[in-house]
Design a protein around this motif. Structure first.
Motif, PDB file in Angstrom:
ATOM      1  N   ARG A 139      45.665  41.402  44.826  1.00 30.55           N
ATOM      2  CA  ARG A 139      44.521  41.774  44.023  1.00 30.55           C
ATOM      3  C   ARG A 139      45.112  43.011  43.096  1.00 30.55           C
ATOM      4  NH1 ARG A 139      42.043  46.307  44.226  1.00 30.55           N
ATOM      5  NH2 ARG A 139      42.343  46.723  46.693  1.00 30.55           N
ATOM      6  N   GLU A 140      45.856  43.855  43.899  1.00 31.56           N
ATOM      7  CA  GLU A 140      46.646  44.821  43.068  1.00 31.56           C
ATOM      8  C   GLU A 140      47.615  44.335  41.779  1.00 31.56           C
ATOM      9  OE1 GLU A 140      45.959  47.928  42.465  1.00 31.56           O
ATOM     10  OE2 GLU A 140      44.153  48.039  43.918  1.00 31.56           O
ATOM     11  N   GLU A 151      45.501  42.649  39.198  1.00 33.76           N
ATOM     12  CA  GLU A 151      44.680  43.742  38.234  1.00 33.76           C
ATOM     13  C   GLU A 151      45.788  44.573  37.525  1.00 33.76           C
ATOM     14  OE1 GLU A 151      42.560  46.494  40.866  1.00 33.76           O
ATOM     15  OE2 GLU A 151      41.184  45.020  41.590  1.00 33.76           O
ATOM     16  N   GLU A 152      46.835  44.957  37.756  1.00 31.07           N
ATOM     17  CA  GLU A 152      47.938  45.939  37.220  1.00 31.07           C
ATOM     18  C   GLU A 152      48.718  45.196  36.324  1.00 31.07           C
ATOM     19  OE1 GLU A 152      49.734  48.519  39.710  1.00 31.07           O
ATOM     20  OE2 GLU A 152      47.987  49.471  40.336  1.00 31.07           O
TER      21      GLU A 152
END
Length: 138
Positions: A56-57, A60-61
């Motif tokens: 997920r990170e 997102e990033e």
């Protein structure tokens, strides 16, 4: 007596891709809040597994989808007066597009040696050779 602060749990990936001329490139993210170059990572949400949080990170990033590979060393350090533990995976980028956001304003794709040199924090630098060892490349 005050209990010790709880450990902040986080996860991330050493995101890589195959370089056009051969070899690999590693993705670094620039976080304007800290003005540093880091690896994509972030705090886990309640009930979230480490691997799900890492993926997920990354999305997102970096805006990138990826396929996780080998588990890499866990990094432990103190952040804002609390112990922090970040679980990492090697992950190959498979698609997606970066769009600057409040958390990350730039990404860089660099050869491993240059990526290791550009990383701001020493604690992140050892993850690059760990990635290379996991991939069986030099």
């Amino acid at each position: 007596m005050t209990p010790p602060p709880r450990t902040v749990r986080a996860a991330g990936c050493v995101l890589w891709r195959r370089a056009p001329g051969g070899g690999i490139e590693v993705c670094l993210v620039h976080r304007p809040e800290y003005d540093d170059w880091s690896l994509p990572k972030g705090k886990l949400k309640r009930g979230e597994s480490e691997l799900a949080g890492a993926l997920r990170e990354v999305l997102e990033e970096t805006g990138r989808h990826c396929v996780p590979g080998a588990r890499l060393p866990t990094v432990r350090y103190e952040a804002k007066g609390r112990p922090k533990e970040v679980a990492y995976w090697a992950a190959e980028a498979t698609g997606g597009t970066f769009r600057p956001n409040a958390e990350v304003d730039r990404v860089l794709w660099l050869p491993p040696r240059a990526a290791r040199a550009r990383l701001t924090h020493a604690r992140d630098r050892d993850l690059v050779p760990a990635l290379l060892a996991a991939l069986g490349v030099e």
